[in-house]
Design an enzyme around this catalytic site. Structure first.
Site, PDB file in Angstrom:
ATOM      1  N   HIS A  49       6.212   1.517 -10.488  1.00  0.00           N
ATOM      2  CA  HIS A  49       5.060   0.619 -10.435  1.00  0.00           C
ATOM      3  C   HIS A  49       4.014   1.258  -9.529  1.00  0.00           C
ATOM      4  O   HIS A  49       4.339   1.771  -8.454  1.00  0.00           O
ATOM      5  CB  HIS A  49       5.487  -0.738  -9.896  1.00  0.00           C
ATOM      6  CG  HIS A  49       4.339  -1.643  -9.604  1.00  0.00           C
ATOM      7  ND1 HIS A  49       3.324  -1.845 -10.508  1.00  0.00           N
ATOM      8  CD2 HIS A  49       4.024  -2.375  -8.508  1.00  0.00           C
ATOM      9  CE1 HIS A  49       2.438  -2.679  -9.987  1.00  0.00           C
ATOM     10  NE2 HIS A  49       2.845  -3.012  -8.770  1.00  0.00           N
ATOM     11  N   ASN A  54      -3.685  -0.937  -8.827  1.00  0.00           N
ATOM     12  CA  ASN A  54      -2.485  -1.711  -9.162  1.00  0.00           C
ATOM     13  C   ASN A  54      -2.823  -2.629 -10.341  1.00  0.00           C
ATOM     14  O   ASN A  54      -3.583  -3.589 -10.185  1.00  0.00           O
ATOM     15  CB  ASN A  54      -2.064  -2.518  -7.927  1.00  0.00           C
ATOM     16  CG  ASN A  54      -0.810  -3.333  -8.170  1.00  0.00           C
ATOM     17  OD1 ASN A  54      -0.357  -3.498  -9.307  1.00  0.00           O
ATOM     18  ND2 ASN A  54      -0.238  -3.856  -7.097  1.00  0.00           N
ATOM     19  N   CYS A 100       4.233  -8.076 -10.718  1.00  0.00           N
ATOM     20  CA  CYS A 100       4.236  -6.610 -10.866  1.00  0.00           C
ATOM     21  C   CYS A 100       5.553  -6.076 -11.426  1.00  0.00           C
ATOM     22  O   CYS A 100       5.604  -4.949 -11.926  1.00  0.00           O
ATOM     23  CB  CYS A 100       3.920  -5.929  -9.542  1.00  0.00           C
ATOM     24  SG  CYS A 100       2.256  -6.297  -8.991  1.00  0.00           S
TER      25      CYS A 100
HETATM   26  N1  ACO Z   1     -10.891  -1.681   4.335  1.00  0.00           N
HETATM   27  C1  ACO Z   1     -10.816  -1.475   5.666  1.00  0.00           C
HETATM   28  N2  ACO Z   1      -9.888  -2.070   6.435  1.00  0.00           N
HETATM   29  C2  ACO Z   1      -9.019  -2.904   5.832  1.00  0.00           C
HETATM   30  C3  ACO Z   1      -9.051  -3.153   4.448  1.00  0.00           C
HETATM   31  C4  ACO Z   1     -10.039  -2.496   3.689  1.00  0.00           C
HETATM   32  N3  ACO Z   1     -10.155  -2.653   2.347  1.00  0.00           N
HETATM   33  N4  ACO Z   1      -8.054  -4.017   4.140  1.00  0.00           N
HETATM   34  C5  ACO Z   1      -7.429  -4.290   5.284  1.00  0.00           C
HETATM   35  N5  ACO Z   1      -8.001  -3.632   6.314  1.00  0.00           N
HETATM   36  C6  ACO Z   1      -7.631  -3.643   7.727  1.00  0.00           C
HETATM   37  C7  ACO Z   1      -6.860  -4.896   8.101  1.00  0.00           C
HETATM   38  O1  ACO Z   1      -7.746  -5.974   8.356  1.00  0.00           O
HETATM   39  C8  ACO Z   1      -6.121  -4.439   9.322  1.00  0.00           C
HETATM   40  O2  ACO Z   1      -7.005  -4.492  10.420  1.00  0.00           O
HETATM   41  P1  ACO Z   1      -6.503  -5.033  11.864  1.00  0.00           P
HETATM   42  O3  ACO Z   1      -5.430  -4.062  12.257  1.00  0.00           O
HETATM   43  O4  ACO Z   1      -7.744  -4.963  12.670  1.00  0.00           O
HETATM   44  O5  ACO Z   1      -5.987  -6.392  11.583  1.00  0.00           O
HETATM   45  C9  ACO Z   1      -5.822  -2.975   9.058  1.00  0.00           C
HETATM   46  O6  ACO Z   1      -6.728  -2.600   7.993  1.00  0.00           O
HETATM   47  C10 ACO Z   1      -4.402  -2.692   8.648  1.00  0.00           C
HETATM   48  O7  ACO Z   1      -4.007  -3.623   7.643  1.00  0.00           O
HETATM   49  P2  ACO Z   1      -2.584  -3.596   7.010  1.00  0.00           P
HETATM   50  O8  ACO Z   1      -2.479  -4.681   5.982  1.00  0.00           O
HETATM   51  O9  ACO Z   1      -1.530  -3.577   8.080  1.00  0.00           O
HETATM   52  O10 ACO Z   1      -2.613  -2.150   6.282  1.00  0.00           O
HETATM   53  P3  ACO Z   1      -1.486  -1.393   5.543  1.00  0.00           P
HETATM   54  O11 ACO Z   1      -1.372  -0.028   6.056  1.00  0.00           O
HETATM   55  O12 ACO Z   1      -0.227  -2.214   5.412  1.00  0.00           O
HETATM   56  O13 ACO Z   1      -2.090  -1.225   4.041  1.00  0.00           O
HETATM   57  C11 ACO Z   1      -1.889  -2.335   1.885  1.00  0.00           C
HETATM   58  C12 ACO Z   1      -2.466  -2.386   3.309  1.00  0.00           C
HETATM   59  C13 ACO Z   1      -2.577  -1.185   1.168  1.00  0.00           C
HETATM   60  C14 ACO Z   1      -2.171  -3.651   1.213  1.00  0.00           C
HETATM   61  C15 ACO Z   1      -0.385  -2.089   1.936  1.00  0.00           C
HETATM   62  O14 ACO Z   1       0.205  -2.966   2.857  1.00  0.00           O
HETATM   63  C16 ACO Z   1       0.321  -2.283   0.595  1.00  0.00           C
HETATM   64  O15 ACO Z   1       0.118  -1.534  -0.341  1.00  0.00           O
HETATM   65  N6  ACO Z   1       1.217  -3.275   0.508  1.00  0.00           N
HETATM   66  C17 ACO Z   1       2.059  -3.493  -0.659  1.00  0.00           C
HETATM   67  C18 ACO Z   1       1.321  -4.080  -1.789  1.00  0.00           C
HETATM   68  C19 ACO Z   1       2.265  -4.222  -2.956  1.00  0.00           C
HETATM   69  O16 ACO Z   1       3.017  -3.323  -3.293  1.00  0.00           O
HETATM   70  N7  ACO Z   1       2.308  -5.406  -3.539  1.00  0.00           N
HETATM   71  C20 ACO Z   1       3.320  -5.655  -4.567  1.00  0.00           C
HETATM   72  C21 ACO Z   1       2.794  -5.550  -5.896  1.00  0.00           C
HETATM   73  S1  ACO Z   1       1.390  -6.556  -6.143  1.00  0.00           S
HETATM   74  C22 ACO Z   1       1.843  -7.895  -7.101  1.00  0.00           C
HETATM   75  O17 ACO Z   1       2.989  -8.234  -7.339  1.00  0.00           O
HETATM   76  C23 ACO Z   1       0.709  -8.729  -7.631  1.00  0.00           C
END
Ligand code: ACO
Length: 323
Positions: free
Chosen positions: A250, A280, A114
């Site tokens: 990004h 993304n 990314c």
């Molecule tokens: N629908 C419903 N529930 C979901 C989903 C979904 N699509 N995906 C995950 N959950 C659930 C999880 O299972 C978890 O449930 P649990 O608490 O029962 O275990 C709960 O939601 C919370 O999950 P988290 O991962 O803690 O959620 P978070 O608030 O962190 O959001 C996200 C997740 C959107 C992925 C976020 O962490 C994020 O954006 N992270 C950064 C991503 C990023 O910037 N990556 C870098 C660039 S990508 C690259 O380089 C290729």
């Protein structure tokens, strides 16, 4: 006088197929409200069968060439940021070079996930200020839909496909922050965090693999590292947050975008946001946002822009440029 890499054209390409969040409700235990509230994403584009990273990159490149009013043979180099090249080799950049009928110069890919586009901009800037190239086409293009595990709700709802391109040209500046062009770049990586975000395939497995991400762990690093790299780049360019017209971040998650803007003390009305429509798109997200931001009338000649990105590696960085 100081040599500067100045943007003389930009363009983008998005595949025709738009997939709304609600589509995922049919196959996964997820819903529109979760995706929107946790990521800010409402829809994304997915490439059609037969569409590839290089074909989307070529379309974005053509739009940028037309915008600049130049031909492919007026370019000296192509730098293409991608983690989803059509093949292991040759580079997607050489495929674009062939498609554009560019019969001179050189082309290569940059792989920093990314953060790829800020790495590509930094490389292109170095080529220009060292005198190795006068005009460089810099592209970010990705087909992340091809590396999604469609059973993993925590990743497959977040990513999209697309491409964006800029053309940089060597021009003389005064060496001040008033110059047009790239004013500073800052690149970083820390391979100790490589397991937070990776693809579980490649030459070592004989498969192309699927994206695996500990999203909440990546999130923990994102805001602090993005604000730090943007601050370092602004200091190197001798500008402050008050001077900045647009942050073009990004586009991974609206909460990361908002958190970083807040840490930089910049209001959201000075941030270009496209994550709701593109998801993304990894290395394509910044050039897509630049091109869309200009089309919307947000980005204008002379504007001071800070781009920042973080992704797998971890790799992160920022570029300060005057449009
Ligand atoms: N629908 C419903 N529930 C979901 C989903 C979904 N699509 N995906 C995950 N959950 C659930 C999880 O299972 C978890 O449930 P649990 O608490 O029962 O275990 C709960 O939601 C919370 O999950 P988290 O991962 O803690 O959620 P978070 O608030 O962190 O959001 C996200 C997740 C959107 C992925 C976020 O962490 C994020 O954006 N992270 C950064 C991503 C990023 O910037 N990556 C870098 C660039 S990508 C690259 O380089 C290729």
């Amino acid at each position: 006088m100081t040599k500067r890499a100045v943007v003389i054209g930009c363009g983008h390409y998005l595949p025709e197929r738009v997939v709304e969040n609600a589509e995922f409700e049919k196959t996964l235990d997820t819903d529109d409200a979760w995706i929107r509230s946790r990521s800010g994403i409402e829809r994304r584009h997915f490439a059609a069968e037969g569409e590839t990273t290089s074909s989307m990159a070529t379309a974005a490149a053509r739009a940028a060439l037309a915008d600049a009013g130049i031909e492919a043979d007026d370019l000296d180099a192509i730098v293409l940021a991608t983690s989803t090249a059509d093949l292991t080799f040759p580079s997607a950049a050489t495929m674009v070079q062939a498609e554009l009928n560019m019969n001179k110069g050189f082309a290569f890919d940059v792989q920093a996930v990314c953060a790829g586009f800020v790495y590509a901009l930094s490389n292109a800037n170095a080529l220009i200020i060292s005198g190795q190239a006068k005009r460089v086409l810099v592209i970010g293009a990705e087909t992340f839909s091809r590396i999604m595990d469609w059973t993993d709700r925590s990743t497959c709802v977040l990513f999209g496909d697309g491409a964006g391109a800029l053309i940089l040209e060597a021009q003389e500046g005064d060496g001040t922050a008033e110059d047009r062009g790239i004013l500073s770049t800052d690149l970083n990586s820390d391979g100790r965090y490589r397991d937070l975000l990776y693809v579980d395939g490649g030459v070592s497995t004989g498969t192309s693999g699927y994206l695996r991400m500990q999203g909440n762990q990546v999130f923990r690093h994102a805001v602090a590292k993005l604000a730090a790299t943007a601050t370092t780049a602004m200091e190197a360019a001798n500008v402050t947050a008050d001077d900045v017209d647009w942050i073009v971040p990004h586009q991974a998650n609206i909460r990361i975008i908002q958190g970083t803007a807040k840490k930089l003390d910049l209001p959201m009305d000075r941030v270009v946001v496209t994550v709701q429509d593109h998801g993304n798109t990894s290395a394509a997200s910044i050039p897509l946002a630049l091109s869309v931001g200009r089309t919307r009338g947000q980005i204008k000649p002379g504007d001071l822009i800070v781009t920042e990105a973080i992704g797998g590696g971890l790799a992160w960085g920022a570029v300060v440029l005057r449009w």
